[in-house]
Scaffold this motif. Structure first.
Motif, PDB file in Angstrom:
ATOM      1  N   THR A  97       0.837  -1.200   0.000  1.00  0.00           N
ATOM      2  CA  THR A  97       0.000   0.000   0.000  1.00  0.00           C
ATOM      3  C   THR A  97       0.873   1.252   0.000  1.00  0.00           C
ATOM      4  OG1 THR A  97      -1.734  -1.167   1.224  1.00  0.00           O
ATOM      5  CG2 THR A  97      -1.816   1.239   1.215  1.00  0.00           C
ATOM      6  N   VAL A  98       0.568   2.166  -0.901  1.00  0.00           N
ATOM      7  CA  VAL A  98       1.275   3.441  -1.008  1.00  0.00           C
ATOM      8  C   VAL A  98       0.304   4.549  -0.613  1.00  0.00           C
ATOM      9  CG1 VAL A  98       2.634   4.953  -2.497  1.00  0.00           C
ATOM     10  CG2 VAL A  98       2.651   2.491  -2.885  1.00  0.00           C
ATOM     11  N   VAL A  99       0.785   5.517   0.185  1.00  0.00           N
ATOM     12  CA  VAL A  99      -0.064   6.565   0.736  1.00  0.00           C
ATOM     13  C   VAL A  99       0.383   7.908   0.171  1.00  0.00           C
ATOM     14  CG1 VAL A  99      -0.968   7.610   2.841  1.00  0.00           C
ATOM     15  CG2 VAL A  99      -0.316   5.194   2.836  1.00  0.00           C
ATOM     16  N   ILE A 108       3.721  10.077   0.697  1.00  0.00           N
ATOM     17  CA  ILE A 108       3.927  10.078   2.143  1.00  0.00           C
ATOM     18  C   ILE A 108       4.747   8.873   2.580  1.00  0.00           C
ATOM     19  CG2 ILE A 108       2.794  10.035   4.389  1.00  0.00           C
ATOM     20  CD1 ILE A 108       0.405  11.412   3.149  1.00  0.00           C
ATOM     21  N   CYS A 109       4.272   7.678   2.302  1.00  0.00           N
ATOM     22  CA  CYS A 109       4.971   6.485   2.775  1.00  0.00           C
ATOM     23  C   CYS A 109       4.540   5.281   1.959  1.00  0.00           C
ATOM     24  CB  CYS A 109       4.711   6.252   4.271  1.00  0.00           C
ATOM     25  SG  CYS A 109       2.971   5.937   4.679  1.00  0.00           S
ATOM     26  N   ASP A 110       5.202   4.164   2.222  1.00  0.00           N
ATOM     27  CA  ASP A 110       4.963   2.924   1.504  1.00  0.00           C
ATOM     28  C   ASP A 110       5.057   1.769   2.507  1.00  0.00           C
ATOM     29  OD1 ASP A 110       4.687   0.925  -0.295  1.00  0.00           O
ATOM     30  OD2 ASP A 110       6.638   1.175  -1.251  1.00  0.00           O
ATOM     31  N   MET A 157      -4.962   6.115  -0.342  1.00  0.00           N
ATOM     32  CA  MET A 157      -4.233   4.850  -0.237  1.00  0.00           C
ATOM     33  C   MET A 157      -4.430   4.059  -1.519  1.00  0.00           C
ATOM     34  SD  MET A 157      -4.947   3.660   3.682  1.00  0.00           S
ATOM     35  CE  MET A 157      -4.668   4.788   5.053  1.00  0.00           C
ATOM     36  N   GLU A 158      -3.318   3.677  -2.119  1.00  0.00           N
ATOM     37  CA  GLU A 158      -3.338   2.878  -3.336  1.00  0.00           C
ATOM     38  C   GLU A 158      -2.653   1.545  -3.070  1.00  0.00           C
ATOM     39  OE1 GLU A 158      -1.504   4.901  -6.541  1.00  0.00           O
ATOM     40  OE2 GLU A 158      -3.250   6.141  -6.986  1.00  0.00           O
ATOM     41  N   HIS A 346       8.646   6.666  -5.645  1.00  0.00           N
ATOM     42  CA  HIS A 346       7.240   6.842  -5.973  1.00  0.00           C
ATOM     43  C   HIS A 346       7.018   8.294  -6.372  1.00  0.00           C
ATOM     44  CE1 HIS A 346       5.981   2.903  -4.413  1.00  0.00           C
ATOM     45  NE2 HIS A 346       6.866   3.109  -3.465  1.00  0.00           N
ATOM     46  N   ARG A 347       6.492   8.480  -7.551  1.00  0.00           N
ATOM     47  CA  ARG A 347       6.269   9.834  -8.047  1.00  0.00           C
ATOM     48  C   ARG A 347       5.059  10.473  -7.364  1.00  0.00           C
ATOM     49  NH1 ARG A 347       5.168   9.133 -14.044  1.00  0.00           N
ATOM     50  NH2 ARG A 347       3.886   7.480 -13.168  1.00  0.00           N
TER      51      ARG A 347
END
Length: 393
Positions: A97-99, A108-110, A157-158, A346-347
């Motif tokens: 999950t990437v935020v 923000i974070c991963d 959240m992705e 992450h872009r």
């Protein structure tokens, strides 16, 4: 159409707890009229954490939980009573999950592994009571500190699936059929474009009880990196794959050109995808004879392994598994994976298209997105099957 249980995109408003205020109190009881300051400190506000959990494979549990708030800290009291600390909130998310910040689009974070805990919003500190400010020159302080304010943030959240091999191809290229023949996964298979509306994962068994994970995403069309079709929504799922398997049907007029179009869409979406190892599979090869297959081999790209396969007859399936396993375990691929763990970038999201992206991923616009995607495809590219009932029935 029933709504899918696979959710890979959610927007949540998070808020930490504010700190409790310190107490300003002077002790005044019987036989002790001038007891001095005894105001207690305020409690700390609760923080919001992200926590990786391998038991989750989708963000479905967060789809309808649009607000996540931590508890506020309690206020200090007399007799140096400390305020209660607010309870922290842990948001369990699947690995991968990437935020992003929903307002600015900043990364923000991963969350990448099980048990990983990341502080998303810190709770406010509690204020000091007047007991903490006593001194020889100020024996009766009549002031106390307020608590620190809370923090608020709306995040996106992705979920990016973690898999070894990612399938890339146009609609009706045979991706779902291949996944169903290699693994126990049972994705929907039909003779019309965009049959696959959600990613699917399957575990492919290899020799000596070895295995690797294969991911199938909806078909990509030309212009997917610009938002056409379903490609832009699901292209992120193959960003984490260590190997990309391009699939082009043997009946295509120009196999090399179709491969270059797919490669160009990946480059426009994320240029770092070109650094991944690639394999080309020519599907539906049971429709051509050996002579035509030999002619097609001369037109294929020379910079990557190519395999002619047929998921229906089983032609070339074992050869394909051997090629995939060899590429996955090559030294150059292992070095790339080790490097990617520390240098994975992450872009940030494009602010101009951020709001449109949120609306497109909303549940109300799901059916419209599928219709627009199908309209972008020429009718000549696919065979239209007329399902009419027989007169005898």
């Amino acid at each position: 159409m029933p709504e899918s249980n696979f959710v890979d995109y959610v927007k949540i408003k998070c808020r930490s707890g504010k700190g409790g205020r310190g107490s300003m109190h002077l002790r005044h009881v019987k036989y002790q009229p001038n007891g001095g300051p005894d105001g207690g400190d305020g409690g700390h506000g609760g923080s919001v954490y992200l926590r990786g959990n391998h038991n989750y494979w989708t963000l479905l549990h967060l789809k309808f939980q649009r607000h996540i708030f931590a508890e506020h800290g309690g206020n200090g009291g007399r007799d140096k009573c400390h305020g209660t600390d607010g309870k922290d909130v842990y948001i369990d998310v699947p690995c991968g999950t990437v935020v992003y910040d929903a307002d600015t689009g900043k990364y923000i974070c991963d969350v990448t592994y099980d048990g990983q805990t990341i502080l998303l919003l810190k709770g406010g500190r509690g204020g000091l009571g007047n007991f903490q400010f006593r001194s020889a020159t100020n024996q009766t302080p009549r002031y106390a500190q307020p608590g620190e304010p809370m923090q608020e943030r709306t995040v996106i959240m992705e979920l990016k699936l973690l898999a070894d091999v990612g399938l890339v191809g146009f609609p009706n290229a045979g991706k779902s059929t291949l996944l169903s023949s290699l693994s126990s996964a049972r994705p929907k298979i039909a003779n019309y474009p965009f049959t696959t509306l959600e990613p699917s994962l399957g575990i492919v068994e290899y020799r000596n009880r070895q295995s690797f994970v294969m991911a199938d995403i909806p078909g990509i069309i030309e212009g997917a990196s610009e938002g056409k079709g379903l490609g832009l929504r699901f292209l992120r799922h193959i960003e984490r794959n260590s190997l990309l398997l391009f699939m082009v049907p043997a009946e295509t007029n120009d196999i090399k050109h179709e491969y270059e179009v797919l490669l160009g869409e990946l480059k426009n979406f994320n240029p770092e995808m070109l650094d991944k190892h690639r394999v080309l599979a020519i599907t539906k090869s049971d429709l051509i004879d050996d002579e035509l297959e030999q002619m097609l081999r001369e037109t294929l790209p020379d910079d990557l392994p190519c395999v002619f396969i047929s998921s229906v007859t089983g032609k070339g399936i074992e050869e394909l598994k051997d090629v995939l396993w060899k590429e996955l375990n090559s030294e150059s691929n292992k070095l790339a994976e080790i490097t990617a763990e520390d240098t994975l970038v992450h872009r940030d999201k494009n602010v101009a298209t951020l709001q449109a992206e949120v609306l497109a991923n909303d549940s109300e616009g799901a059916d419209i997105e599928v219709v627009d995607a199908i309209e972008d495809i020429d009718d000549d590219e696919f065979e239209i099957v007329d399902l009419e009932e027989d007169d005898d029935e």
